[in-house]
Design an enzyme around this catalytic site. Sequence first.
Site, PDB file in Angstrom:
ATOM      1  N   GLY A 189       1.535   2.327 -11.038  1.00 34.89           N
ATOM      2  CA  GLY A 189       0.365   2.673 -10.207  1.00 34.89           C
ATOM      3  C   GLY A 189      -0.973   2.393 -10.855  1.00 34.89           C
ATOM      4  O   GLY A 189      -2.018   2.761 -10.308  1.00 34.89           O
ATOM      5  N   ALA A 190      -0.979   1.738 -12.036  1.00 37.64           N
ATOM      6  CA  ALA A 190      -2.224   1.566 -12.795  1.00 37.64           C
ATOM      7  C   ALA A 190      -3.225   0.632 -12.105  1.00 37.64           C
ATOM      8  O   ALA A 190      -4.417   0.683 -12.413  1.00 37.64           O
ATOM      9  CB  ALA A 190      -1.924   1.072 -14.210  1.00 37.64           C
ATOM     10  N   GLU A 191      -2.787  -0.226 -11.173  1.00 34.71           N
ATOM     11  CA  GLU A 191      -3.752  -1.047 -10.436  1.00 34.71           C
ATOM     12  C   GLU A 191      -4.613  -0.168  -9.533  1.00 34.71           C
ATOM     13  O   GLU A 191      -5.755  -0.475  -9.240  1.00 34.71           O
ATOM     14  CB  GLU A 191      -3.031  -2.095  -9.574  1.00 34.71           C
ATOM     15  N   THR A 232       0.760   3.023 -17.505  1.00 31.91           N
ATOM     16  CA  THR A 232       2.035   3.416 -16.905  1.00 31.91           C
ATOM     17  C   THR A 232       3.224   2.786 -17.632  1.00 31.91           C
ATOM     18  O   THR A 232       3.131   1.690 -18.161  1.00 31.91           O
ATOM     19  CB  THR A 232       2.080   3.043 -15.420  1.00 31.91           C
ATOM     20  N   ASP A 257      -5.116  -6.958 -17.726  1.00 29.40           N
ATOM     21  CA  ASP A 257      -3.813  -6.538 -17.188  1.00 29.40           C
ATOM     22  C   ASP A 257      -2.687  -7.019 -18.102  1.00 29.40           C
ATOM     23  O   ASP A 257      -1.595  -7.334 -17.647  1.00 29.40           O
ATOM     24  CB  ASP A 257      -3.616  -7.067 -15.746  1.00 29.40           C
ATOM     25  N   TRP A 314       7.896  -9.121 -15.794  1.00 29.45           N
ATOM     26  CA  TRP A 314       8.952  -8.111 -15.998  1.00 29.45           C
ATOM     27  C   TRP A 314      10.332  -8.734 -16.174  1.00 29.45           C
ATOM     28  O   TRP A 314      11.261  -8.056 -16.654  1.00 29.45           O
ATOM     29  CB  TRP A 314       9.007  -7.144 -14.791  1.00 29.45           C
ATOM     30  N   CYS A 363      -0.156  -8.672  -0.588  1.00 28.49           N
ATOM     31  CA  CYS A 363       1.143  -8.680   0.095  1.00 28.49           C
ATOM     32  C   CYS A 363       1.338  -9.922   0.958  1.00 28.49           C
ATOM     33  O   CYS A 363       2.456 -10.425   1.080  1.00 28.49           O
ATOM     34  CB  CYS A 363       1.304  -7.438   0.978  1.00 28.49           C
ATOM     35  N   HIS A 364       0.250 -10.413   1.587  1.00 27.53           N
ATOM     36  CA  HIS A 364       0.410 -11.502   2.556  1.00 27.53           C
ATOM     37  C   HIS A 364       0.139 -12.882   1.958  1.00 27.53           C
ATOM     38  O   HIS A 364       0.238 -13.876   2.668  1.00 27.53           O
ATOM     39  CB  HIS A 364      -0.474 -11.250   3.776  1.00 27.53           C
ATOM     40  N   MET A 368       3.269  -1.445   7.157  1.00 28.69           N
ATOM     41  CA  MET A 368       1.898  -1.918   7.341  1.00 28.69           C
ATOM     42  C   MET A 368       1.058  -0.739   7.821  1.00 28.69           C
ATOM     43  O   MET A 368       1.002  -0.428   9.009  1.00 28.69           O
ATOM     44  CB  MET A 368       1.874  -3.084   8.342  1.00 28.69           C
TER      45      MET A 368
HETATM   46 CA    CA Z   1      -0.593  -4.218 -13.935  1.00 24.03          CA
END
Ligand code: CA
Length: 721
Positions: free
Chosen positions: A192-194, A251, A316, A404, A625-626, A664
């Site tokens: 959730g760090a963003e 996180t 990041d 990841w 997302c899009h 959405m």
């Molecule tokens: Ca990140």
Amino acid sequence: MLLCCLVWVCSAQAEVSDLVGGSINAERLVNAAQEPSNWLTHGLNYAEDRHSPLQKITPDNVANLGLAWYFDTNTTRGLEASPLVIDGVMYSTTSWSQVFAHNAVTGELLWHYDPQVPKAWGVNACCDVVNRGVAAWGDKVFVGTLDGRLVALDRHRGEVVWDVLTIDRARPYTITGAPRAVNGKIIIGNGGAEYGVRGYVGAYDAETGEQVWRFYTVPGDPKQPYESPTMEMAAKTWTGNRYWKVGGGGTVWDSMAYDAELNLLYVGVGNGSPWNRWVRSPDGGDNLFLSSILALNAETGEYVWHYQTTPADTWDFTATQHIILAELEIQGERRKVLMQAPKNGFFYLLDRTSGELLSADNYVPVTWASEVDMATGRPVLTDEADHFQQEQTTAPAAFGGHNWQPMAFNQQTGLVYIPAIEASQPFSTDPAFEFKPGSEWNLGQANPLGKAGAVADLPAPLLLGVMKNLMRGKLIAWDPVAGEERWRVEHPTVWNGGLLSTSSDLVFQGTGDRRLVAYRASTGERLWEVETGTGVVAPPVTYEVDGEQYIAVLAGWGGVGGLSLPQTLASNGTSRLLVYKLGGTATHPVEPIVLSLAEAPPAATGTPEQVTAGSDLFAEHCLRCHGMNVGSGGVVQDLRYINNATHQIFNQIVLEGVYSGLGMVSFAHVLDAEQADNIHHYLIEQANLTWQAQNASGWWHEFTQWLYEQTGLALGSLMAP
Ligand code: CA
């Protein structure tokens, strides 16, 4: 002494074989290498090396590998899990934190558990609604759910034994990582760090679900007492009064490893909230424990040592990437090492008893630092590292030199296999940053992904060249002792799968262009590949039942790269579990990827100003997302191809949340009606350009289709001659 060891190994083996078929305990997990037919824990063993001793599948017979069985999941989103295989049963997870148990030989579904994560919680996931797998202990398996729960399931029936909330639901925490089981405790972090959260990792009692310990990775509200002397120490490395309101970040969303002898649990810590260090901690400071590898006492969660890979991270550059433990001979001395290739582009070798830095060499091009100073253990920053005064384009990008996707370490070849990314991107500072609570990103800079839109205005041939050179995906075979690359495979796609290594000199990897490939581990020679029907990001696993060796992989395009990257169309919504064996003759369908508009989109009536404003708003709120330039990888709706009925209810979707049941949610908290209209104008323009290109004739049509296949970039962004 040697005799002693031999006797100990033999007796341990006898004990272990007695336990096979029984419950999972400390002995079985510590001695996972002695039951190679199973895949007992996330990274195969506590060292997380993903190197299987199985060797029935060899370079000589791998060409005979064929499909044994497959299972289509009930999701269209990304699959990132490592299935566990215990005594002939496979436990895999899918997006939305669902768990499936299959007969590992026949593919028969034994049970299915759906934690019923509210789809609206998906907007809190920066990087898709993925899950990386379960942990096993006793007769239970454990899954972390996207909405922050840790759930224990009866391994044989799939029934819930306990279900505990591990987060504060007032904050946009999510769980995507796999729990680990250590001595009766289940360890889980979160993400959730963003958005803005305070990171931590916790241990829960495997029997009861009761919290045993929690370790915060960054300091909280300075007006409250520190949780520990460690937090008091960390707080001295932070400045300003903003970070703790945003959350600070840090996180623990993925990597862990465990050394039973040292009783040390290693966890990787993520980026800051907000990203930008001039905004986050304006008067400097390293901001512990952001972007760090932490060694904790596994029993108590107490701090033992840390190594910060990127002090005061502002790119990041998480250190949540895969951690591997090994014993290596370094300058004539056998050392217990920890290896990590975090996002920042350097491959680190640490002494895992003390955290001492042994070496750090860049495995991809790096421009933010010239080297890591061995005397201080700190990166030597270049001028380009300063993006406070002006925007700087630096490498690696926020995707990292490695994200990841798990690596693998082969003890025979001595090589670490890295699913690497070569990329750069612009970074900047937003001096007017204001914290936006809820489900908005808080970066303290312009959304770097939005910047890629600028290149879409280039003429088509140039565009192709630029996209191909901006970002490249590769498989690197890395010699960790020499700090050098031994061989590499250049992939056609940026975002690819994690690795599996076997002691028969094989390494397996799935790719973004819908393949599973086997290479000779010592040379990189490609020995076998198969069409998977969808892009693969998950790492394969291997297991053996009744003398037959299997290779399994979850094939489901997604994750942050799958959602946002202008990459070859990789998915048609297929998300399936694929299992291969020698001589397998099963087949799975390969659904065509159909992208076309059935009818002309609404007429484009937006002014250039409205379209430009809509494009900027799209980059800020929709792109993650899009997809860049409205070019979706197929994981969620490609907005150039929505039908006219959907266009008619556009504002109800965006402002009233009529599709929140599908994930959405309403964006009325950040968009007013005029802004939603501008985004709509931008989408309609893109849809009309797409329609024109679709109906173009002859070579231009062929060319734009080919270009789209190559780059995934919007046809609509290309001007016809
Ligand atoms: Ca990140």
